[in-house]
Design a protein around this motif. Structure first.
Motif, PDB file in Angstrom:
ATOM      1  N   ALA A  20       0.733  -1.448  -0.092  1.00  0.00           N
ATOM      2  CA  ALA A  20      -0.001  -0.810  -0.130  1.00  0.00           C
ATOM      3  C   ALA A  20       0.922   0.987  -0.205  1.00  0.00           C
ATOM      4  O   ALA A  20       2.078   1.238   0.381  1.00  0.00           O
ATOM      5  CB  ALA A  20      -1.210  -0.148   1.539  1.00  0.00           C
ATOM      6  N   GLY A  23      -5.533  -1.471  -3.243  1.00  0.00           N
ATOM      7  CA  GLY A  23      -7.056  -1.314  -4.233  1.00  0.00           C
ATOM      8  C   GLY A  23      -5.951  -0.406  -4.770  1.00  0.00           C
ATOM      9  O   GLY A  23      -4.780  -0.302  -4.234  1.00  0.00           O
ATOM     10  N   LEU A  24      -6.514   0.540  -5.417  1.00  0.00           N
ATOM     11  CA  LEU A  24      -5.500   1.077  -6.387  1.00  0.00           C
ATOM     12  C   LEU A  24      -6.562   2.518  -6.393  1.00  0.00           C
ATOM     13  O   LEU A  24      -8.007   2.289  -6.932  1.00  0.00           O
ATOM     14  CB  LEU A  24      -5.327   0.200  -7.644  1.00  0.00           C
ATOM     15  CG  LEU A  24      -3.958   0.942  -8.559  1.00  0.00           C
ATOM     16  CD1 LEU A  24      -3.273   1.450  -7.813  1.00  0.00           C
ATOM     17  CD2 LEU A  24      -4.022   0.546 -10.221  1.00  0.00           C
ATOM     18  N   THR A  66      -1.341   2.999  -4.512  1.00  0.00           N
ATOM     19  CA  THR A  66      -2.012   1.947  -4.015  1.00  0.00           C
ATOM     20  C   THR A  66      -2.849   1.875  -3.063  1.00  0.00           C
ATOM     21  O   THR A  66      -2.260   2.837  -1.736  1.00  0.00           O
ATOM     22  CB  THR A  66      -1.033   0.903  -3.989  1.00  0.00           C
ATOM     23  OG1 THR A  66      -0.349   0.827  -3.668  1.00  0.00           O
ATOM     24  CG2 THR A  66      -0.488   0.127  -5.241  1.00  0.00           C
ATOM     25  N   LEU A  67      -4.051   1.174  -2.676  1.00  0.00           N
ATOM     26  CA  LEU A  67      -4.313   2.008  -1.472  1.00  0.00           C
ATOM     27  C   LEU A  67      -4.643   0.505  -0.319  1.00  0.00           C
ATOM     28  O   LEU A  67      -3.972  -0.829  -0.984  1.00  0.00           O
ATOM     29  CB  LEU A  67      -5.740   1.809  -1.684  1.00  0.00           C
ATOM     30  CG  LEU A  67      -5.803   2.561  -3.189  1.00  0.00           C
ATOM     31  CD1 LEU A  67      -7.664   3.441  -3.282  1.00  0.00           C
ATOM     32  CD2 LEU A  67      -5.805   4.582  -2.312  1.00  0.00           C
ATOM     33  N   PRO A  68      -4.628   0.580   0.538  1.00  0.00           N
ATOM     34  CA  PRO A  68      -4.661  -0.606   2.164  1.00  0.00           C
ATOM     35  C   PRO A  68      -5.964  -1.331   1.719  1.00  0.00           C
ATOM     36  O   PRO A  68      -5.581  -2.465   1.832  1.00  0.00           O
ATOM     37  CB  PRO A  68      -4.107   0.205   3.163  1.00  0.00           C
ATOM     38  CG  PRO A  68      -4.598   1.035   2.735  1.00  0.00           C
ATOM     39  CD  PRO A  68      -4.958   1.650   1.339  1.00  0.00           C
ATOM     40  N   GLU A  69      -6.781  -0.119   1.451  1.00  0.00           N
ATOM     41  CA  GLU A  69      -8.484  -1.433   1.069  1.00  0.00           C
ATOM     42  C   GLU A  69      -8.481  -1.676  -0.276  1.00  0.00           C
ATOM     43  O   GLU A  69      -8.172  -1.121  -0.645  1.00  0.00           O
ATOM     44  CB  GLU A  69      -9.294  -0.376   1.718  1.00  0.00           C
ATOM     45  CG  GLU A  69     -10.155   0.992   1.255  1.00  0.00           C
ATOM     46  CD  GLU A  69      -8.985   1.805   1.318  1.00  0.00           C
ATOM     47  OE1 GLU A  69      -7.631   2.231   1.875  1.00  0.00           O
ATOM     48  OE2 GLU A  69      -9.383   3.195   0.580  1.00  0.00           O
ATOM     49  N   PRO A  70      -9.538  -2.804  -0.504  1.00  0.00           N
ATOM     50  CA  PRO A  70      -9.441  -3.473  -1.914  1.00  0.00           C
ATOM     51  C   PRO A  70     -10.609  -2.630  -2.767  1.00  0.00           C
ATOM     52  O   PRO A  70     -11.227  -2.816  -2.992  1.00  0.00           O
ATOM     53  CB  PRO A  70     -10.154  -4.618  -1.545  1.00  0.00           C
ATOM     54  CG  PRO A  70     -10.548  -4.696   0.072  1.00  0.00           C
ATOM     55  CD  PRO A  70     -10.029  -3.121   0.337  1.00  0.00           C
ATOM     56  N   ARG A  71      -9.902  -1.298  -2.851  1.00  0.00           N
ATOM     57  CA  ARG A  71     -11.106  -0.264  -4.182  1.00  0.00           C
ATOM     58  C   ARG A  71     -10.317   0.000  -5.009  1.00  0.00           C
ATOM     59  O   ARG A  71      -9.380   0.201  -5.003  1.00  0.00           O
ATOM     60  CB  ARG A  71     -11.535   0.738  -2.936  1.00  0.00           C
ATOM     61  CG  ARG A  71     -11.950   0.646  -1.764  1.00  0.00           C
ATOM     62  CD  ARG A  71     -13.483   0.044  -1.680  1.00  0.00           C
ATOM     63  NE  ARG A  71     -14.543   1.378  -2.471  1.00  0.00           N
ATOM     64  CZ  ARG A  71     -15.784   1.009  -2.466  1.00  0.00           C
ATOM     65  NH1 ARG A  71     -16.124   0.175  -2.088  1.00  0.00           N
ATOM     66  NH2 ARG A  71     -16.658   1.922  -3.921  1.00  0.00           N
ATOM     67  N   PHE A  72     -11.364   0.280  -6.152  1.00  0.00           N
ATOM     68  CA  PHE A  72     -10.644   0.934  -7.558  1.00  0.00           C
ATOM     69  C   PHE A  72     -10.986   2.082  -7.937  1.00  0.00           C
ATOM     70  O   PHE A  72     -12.773   1.956  -7.716  1.00  0.00           O
ATOM     71  CB  PHE A  72     -10.871   0.059  -9.109  1.00  0.00           C
ATOM     72  CG  PHE A  72     -10.464   0.022 -10.373  1.00  0.00           C
ATOM     73  CD1 PHE A  72      -9.112   0.305 -10.197  1.00  0.00           C
ATOM     74  CD2 PHE A  72     -11.393   0.686 -10.672  1.00  0.00           C
ATOM     75  CE1 PHE A  72      -8.562   0.207 -11.489  1.00  0.00           C
ATOM     76  CE2 PHE A  72     -10.394   0.930 -11.772  1.00  0.00           C
ATOM     77  CZ  PHE A  72      -9.221   1.306 -12.285  1.00  0.00           C
ATOM     78  N   ARG A  73     -10.113   2.546  -8.097  1.00  0.00           N
ATOM     79  CA  ARG A  73     -10.899   4.705  -8.445  1.00  0.00           C
ATOM     80  C   ARG A  73     -10.074   5.240  -8.952  1.00  0.00           C
ATOM     81  O   ARG A  73      -8.883   4.957  -9.413  1.00  0.00           O
ATOM     82  CB  ARG A  73     -10.651   5.261  -6.932  1.00  0.00           C
ATOM     83  CG  ARG A  73     -11.528   4.649  -5.258  1.00  0.00           C
ATOM     84  CD  ARG A  73     -11.245   5.859  -4.325  1.00  0.00           C
ATOM     85  NE  ARG A  73     -12.096   5.522  -3.277  1.00  0.00           N
ATOM     86  CZ  ARG A  73     -11.709   5.134  -1.841  1.00  0.00           C
ATOM     87  NH1 ARG A  73     -10.247   5.542  -1.590  1.00  0.00           N
ATOM     88  NH2 ARG A  73     -12.059   4.673  -0.898  1.00  0.00           N
ATOM     89  N   ALA A  95     -15.466   1.564  -6.875  1.00  0.00           N
ATOM     90  CA  ALA A  95     -15.974   0.677  -6.757  1.00  0.00           C
ATOM     91  C   ALA A  95     -14.928  -0.427  -6.085  1.00  0.00           C
ATOM     92  O   ALA A  95     -13.535  -0.056  -5.884  1.00  0.00           O
ATOM     93  CB  ALA A  95     -16.464  -0.198  -8.178  1.00  0.00           C
ATOM     94  N   ASP A  96     -16.318  -1.198  -5.760  1.00  0.00           N
ATOM     95  CA  ASP A  96     -15.022  -2.521  -4.819  1.00  0.00           C
ATOM     96  C   ASP A  96     -14.353  -3.419  -5.598  1.00  0.00           C
ATOM     97  O   ASP A  96     -15.234  -3.995  -6.304  1.00  0.00           O
ATOM     98  CB  ASP A  96     -15.893  -3.701  -3.569  1.00  0.00           C
ATOM     99  CG  ASP A  96     -15.311  -4.294  -3.068  1.00  0.00           C
ATOM    100  OD1 ASP A  96     -15.409  -4.173  -2.483  1.00  0.00           O
ATOM    101  OD2 ASP A  96     -15.309  -5.670  -3.198  1.00  0.00           O
ATOM    102  N   LEU A  97     -12.974  -4.054  -5.370  1.00  0.00           N
ATOM    103  CA  LEU A  97     -12.585  -4.835  -6.679  1.00  0.00           C
ATOM    104  C   LEU A  97     -12.900  -5.696  -6.614  1.00  0.00           C
ATOM    105  O   LEU A  97     -12.781  -6.697  -7.306  1.00  0.00           O
ATOM    106  CB  LEU A  97     -10.916  -4.732  -5.974  1.00  0.00           C
ATOM    107  CG  LEU A  97      -9.771  -3.429  -6.231  1.00  0.00           C
ATOM    108  CD1 LEU A  97      -8.643  -3.840  -6.511  1.00  0.00           C
ATOM    109  CD2 LEU A  97      -9.646  -3.848  -8.250  1.00  0.00           C
ATOM    110  N   ALA A  98     -13.714  -6.969  -5.385  1.00  0.00           N
ATOM    111  CA  ALA A  98     -13.963  -8.134  -5.741  1.00  0.00           C
ATOM    112  C   ALA A  98     -15.350  -8.083  -6.302  1.00  0.00           C
ATOM    113  O   ALA A  98     -15.493  -8.867  -7.287  1.00  0.00           O
ATOM    114  CB  ALA A  98     -14.750  -8.917  -4.022  1.00  0.00           C
ATOM    115  N   ASP A  99     -16.198  -7.442  -6.354  1.00  0.00           N
ATOM    116  CA  ASP A  99     -17.271  -7.025  -7.513  1.00  0.00           C
ATOM    117  C   ASP A  99     -16.272  -6.593  -8.616  1.00  0.00           C
ATOM    118  O   ASP A  99     -17.225  -7.593  -9.838  1.00  0.00           O
ATOM    119  CB  ASP A  99     -18.035  -5.743  -7.388  1.00  0.00           C
ATOM    120  CG  ASP A  99     -18.905  -5.649  -6.021  1.00  0.00           C
ATOM    121  OD1 ASP A  99     -18.838  -6.922  -5.190  1.00  0.00           O
ATOM    122  OD2 ASP A  99     -19.232  -5.099  -5.607  1.00  0.00           O
ATOM    123  N   LEU A 100     -15.683  -6.182  -9.905  1.00  0.00           N
ATOM    124  CA  LEU A 100     -15.397  -5.681 -10.401  1.00  0.00           C
ATOM    125  C   LEU A 100     -14.082  -7.401 -10.745  1.00  0.00           C
ATOM    126  O   LEU A 100     -15.057  -7.906 -12.352  1.00  0.00           O
ATOM    127  CB  LEU A 100     -14.230  -4.773 -10.336  1.00  0.00           C
ATOM    128  CG  LEU A 100     -14.531  -2.908  -9.916  1.00  0.00           C
ATOM    129  CD1 LEU A 100     -13.571  -2.383 -10.306  1.00  0.00           C
ATOM    130  CD2 LEU A 100     -15.774  -3.190 -11.364  1.00  0.00           C
TER     131      LEU A 100
END
Lengths: 376, 41
Positions: free
Chosen positions: A244, A328-329, B5-12, B23-28
């Motif tokens: 991260a 995430g990204l 990069t983000l610590p949480e599983p989000r895609f922005r 959106a949540d990366l699991a959904d994508l």
């Protein structure tokens, strides 16, 4: 027997001929005889289609469009292909399917000869212009002998193009002479197609019917030969994001036009509407995905893929980091110029491959006259 | 352009102060992974 009658139409007084379906106009044109001999006065002009290469409609909901794009067969995951189908060829695969690099097969035991098979590439380039599209896919830099054939499931033919090993003679000839016949046949096959192309090919004909949209009915494949050792060292492995807070850097040229893209098709319904100048190709792309370290703080260097532009390339990188590390990204596009967001998100960088210009000028144009052979 | 990069599983995907995609990366991942389905007889 009971007689049945129904009103199916009405006589109009405006010299127009209309076919309606559910209140929508299916056909609207000035009324004329069967052979068009009795011309009617011109009616109001039908709405014109946007010019090829024109601006795309604006995107009102980017997230909905993005989900739609990544859920299409063109931009979706290829994992089901290599998971469900046998990708092993007599136990001679050096690099197997599922890796970021193209699969490499060593057909001769004990020989360093390798055959790389790429099922990627941007078919929109080929759909727009087969000659330049093949050039954009890096075909002419090998300048081999090409052949094309139209085959596949009905009703649409499949344009399958394969490369044969280069010979001394063909290496010195121009792309036009070596690939002219095949390209022309590919062009003819392409003209017979309707709808978007699908950028993968499979040895299993049954796969053509397995797309969620039912349109996985054509493909463009390319292959090349070379030494296995040089092949494995030349194609670098991309690195997924690993921690991260790492920095992601986008490099490469930018353009203010959308070019050939999935987005244009999603917005306009046309396979491709590009000008020759807007044809572009990524430096790596599907055949040679590459990402290198960029400084101490960065974990990866974003290289846009051949399809989907920055948005899909970033997603693929994010999915790698998500699967491995749960990360995430976040990608801001505010620093990518003043063009529309969809251009910044989905355009492809313009990096013509070696030999592309030569191919563009040397490739033959379909002509009505018969070419005179110079071979004696 | 610099992303992170983000610590949480989000895609922005951001454009200034506007989040074009968040959106949540699991959904994508599910959407992208379901684009091509294997044929089941």
């Amino acid at each position: 027997m009971r007689a049945r009658a129904a009103v199916i139409g009405r006589v109009r007084d405006d010299a127009r001929y209309r076919i309606l379906k559910s209140g929508q106009t299916g056909l609207r044109r000035p009324g004329r005889g069967h052979h068009g001999r009795d011309r009617a006065p011109p009616g109001p002009a039908a709405p014109r289609r946007p010019a090829r290469g024109g601006a795309s409609p604006p995107v009102r909901d980017h997230e909905a469009l993005f989900r739609r794009l990544i859920g299409s067969p063109n931009l979706g995951s290829r994992e089901p292909i290599w998971r469900y189908y046998d990708t092993e060829v007599q136990g001679r695969m050096v690099i197997r399917a599922g890796r970021p690099t193209p699969p490499v097969m060593a057909p001769l035991a004990g020989s360093p000869l390798g055959c790389a098979l790429s099922v990627g590439g941007n078919p929109w380039y080929v759909a727009a212009d087969p000659v330049l599209g093949l050039g954009a896919l890096g075909v002419p830099k090998r300048s081999g002998t090409w052949s094309a054939s139209a085959r596949g499931p009905q009703p649409s033919p499949t344009a399958s193009i394969s490369e044969t090993p280069r010979t001394r003679k063909s290496s010195t000839s121009s792309f036009g002479r070596s690939a002219g016949s095949g390209t022309r046949r590919a062009l003819s096959a392409r003209r017979a197609l309707e709808g978007p192309p699908i950028p993968f090919v499979s040895g299993n004909v049954s796969f053509y019917n397995e797309s969620s949209t039912g349109r996985a009915d054509r493909a463009l494949s390319r292959s090349s030969r070379g030494s296995v050792s040089s092949t494995t060292t030349r194609w670098r492995q991309p690195r997924a994001i690993k921690r991260a807070g790492s920095v992601i850097v986008l490099t490469g040229p930018r353009e203010s036009r959308l070019g050939a893209s999935q987005l244009r098709h999603a917005l306009t319904g046309r396979p491709a509407a590009i000008s020759r100048r807007s044809i572009s190709i990524a430096s790596g792309g599907a055949s040679t995905p590459c990402s290198r370290r960029f400084g101490e703080d960065s974990s990866s260097r974003v290289t846009t893929s051949l399809e989907g532009g920055l948005a899909v390339a970033a997603l693929e990188m994010a999915l790698g980091g998500f699967a491995s590390q749960g990360l995430g990204l976040q990608i801001p596009i505010s620093g990518l110029g003043e063009s529309a967001p969809e251009v910044r998100l989905y355009w492809n960088p313009r990096v013509p491959p070696r030999g592309f210009q030569r191919a563009a000028h040397a490739a033959p144009r379909p002509s009505s006259g018969r070419r005179r052979s110079t071979r004696r | 352009m610099i992303g992170r990069t983000l610590p949480e599983p989000r895609f922005r995907l951001l454009d200034g102060g506007l989040a074009l995609v968040d959106a949540d990366l699991a959904d994508l991942a599910a959407i992208q992974g379901g684009a091509i389905r294997a044929y089941v007889e």
